[in-house]
Write a protein that holds these residues in place. Sequence first.
Motif, short mmCIF file in Angstrom:
data_model
loop_
_atom_site.label_atom_id
_atom_site.label_comp_id
_atom_site.label_asym_id
_atom_site.label_seq_id
_atom_site.Cartn_x
_atom_site.Cartn_y
_atom_site.Cartn_z
N VAL A 54 0.71 -1.33 -0.03
CA VAL A 54 -0.05 0.04 0.04
C VAL A 54 1.02 1.26 -0.07
CG1 VAL A 54 -1.71 1.21 1.29
CG2 VAL A 54 -2.08 -1.19 1.12
N GLN A 55 1.93 1.37 0.79
CA GLN A 55 2.76 2.47 0.89
C GLN A 55 3.44 2.60 -0.36
OE1 GLN A 55 3.05 4.75 3.53
NE2 GLN A 55 3.74 5.59 1.79
N GLU A 56 3.78 1.37 -1.06
CA GLU A 56 4.79 1.50 -2.40
C GLU A 56 3.84 2.05 -3.20
OE1 GLU A 56 7.72 0.95 -3.40
OE2 GLU A 56 8.55 0.13 -1.56
N ILE A 57 2.49 1.71 -3.50
CA ILE A 57 1.61 2.22 -4.57
C ILE A 57 1.09 3.46 -4.05
CG2 ILE A 57 -0.58 1.81 -5.59
CD1 ILE A 57 0.37 -1.26 -5.60
N GLY A 58 0.74 3.76 -2.88
CA GLY A 58 0.01 4.97 -2.52
C GLY A 58 1.02 6.02 -2.40
N GLY A 59 2.04 5.89 -1.99
CA GLY A 59 2.98 6.88 -1.88
C GLY A 59 2.72 8.18 -1.07
N GLU A 60 2.66 9.42 -1.76
CA GLU A 60 2.55 10.48 -0.83
C GLU A 60 1.09 10.95 -0.69
OE1 GLU A 60 2.60 13.73 -4.61
OE2 GLU A 60 4.41 13.10 -3.85
N HIS A 61 0.24 10.02 -1.25
CA HIS A 61 -1.31 10.30 -1.14
C HIS A 61 -1.86 9.62 -0.16
CE1 HIS A 61 -1.16 13.16 -4.26
NE2 HIS A 61 -0.55 12.21 -5.08
N VAL A 62 -1.37 8.61 0.83
CA VAL A 62 -1.64 7.66 1.72
C VAL A 62 -0.90 7.94 3.11
CG1 VAL A 62 -2.72 5.94 0.09
CG2 VAL A 62 -0.21 5.73 1.06
N GLU A 63 -1.54 7.43 4.03
CA GLU A 63 -1.05 7.39 5.27
C GLU A 63 -1.46 6.03 5.86
OE1 GLU A 63 -2.45 9.02 9.68
OE2 GLU A 63 -2.30 10.80 8.03
N VAL A 64 -0.59 5.45 5.95
CA VAL A 64 -0.64 3.89 6.10
C VAL A 64 -0.44 3.35 7.46
CG1 VAL A 64 -0.14 1.34 5.45
CG2 VAL A 64 0.11 3.49 3.97
N SER A 65 -1.45 2.63 8.32
CA SER A 65 -1.22 2.13 9.63
C SER A 65 -1.45 0.62 9.38
CB SER A 65 -2.27 2.29 10.56
OG SER A 65 -2.30 3.99 10.64
#
Length: 317
Positions: A54-65
């Motif tokens: 998720v972090q790799e694909i979402g990048g700057e547009h996601v906040e992952v927990s």
Amino acid sequence: MRKTQKTNSALRRFIMTIIFLTVTVLATSACGQQSTGEGKLKVTATIGMIADVVQEIGGEHVEVSGLMGAGIDPHLYKASQGDVKKLDDADVIFYNGLHLEGKMVEIFENLENRKPTVAVSSYLTEEQLHSDPAAGEGMHDPHIWFNVKLWISAAEVIRDSLAEKDSANADYYKEQAAAYIEELEELDAYVREQIALIPEANRILVTAHDAFGYFGSAYGLTVTGLQGINTMSETGAKDVSTLRDYLVENKIKAVFIESSVPKKSIESVIEGAGQLGHEVTIGGELFSDAMGDAGTVEGTYIGMVRHNVDTIVAALK
């Protein structure tokens, strides 16, 4: 007297002006702090492998927990109150599915009517999945991340779900996913090249629990585990003696422990084989149901797979 009153009045106005300016600055500062990360999707993922993608694909547009860190067994995991809050606060939830997070199924069912609650295994077909007869009819092995090609499907699920939820950044997610999937294709090729270095007679992978079935079928190893696919099943004396005999009969020199499974039972197998005159060593620690610590190479999906492959090849070739 009037001069004193004027002086006091001017002083009061000055003080009120200072207070007003101070409150304005503080309010502006607070607004600025609240806007940090504004527009980012809040995403909660269960296992570390999913959170990493998720972090790799979402990048700057996601906040992952992520809910489950290094060394955590998802088969046995129970959600805490803090986890439930993370799930409630999330815009999107990703989980593995296939009953990996068995104790959380009811939570996902309750949430899926309120927000996107997505199983990353949802694009896989019946033909691509391994059955798990021990768990009952229609049940499947959930450890799909050990076949890198299948994990590409998980990346596609994440890409499409993020793009659907945040259509304004859909092109960004597609570009990020394309670049990451290219890395996964390279990883798949690396695994095949490295496993080919092991003599065919030595391509037998024995681990603490049967998490590597997809890995074995994809890359040409015979795989067996002391426990079944699900670590909720208990290991008995018969399981230990059966695996001990298997090691002796097949002259297997190395077995592997797992970071998320206690190694005591595997050590009992090694001890039993030794009593029969067959020496077995621990070939190394593999990451199965959890990645390494955050901030380490093994704390990423690609790094975890490379670590496992390098460890297996070093011990078996």
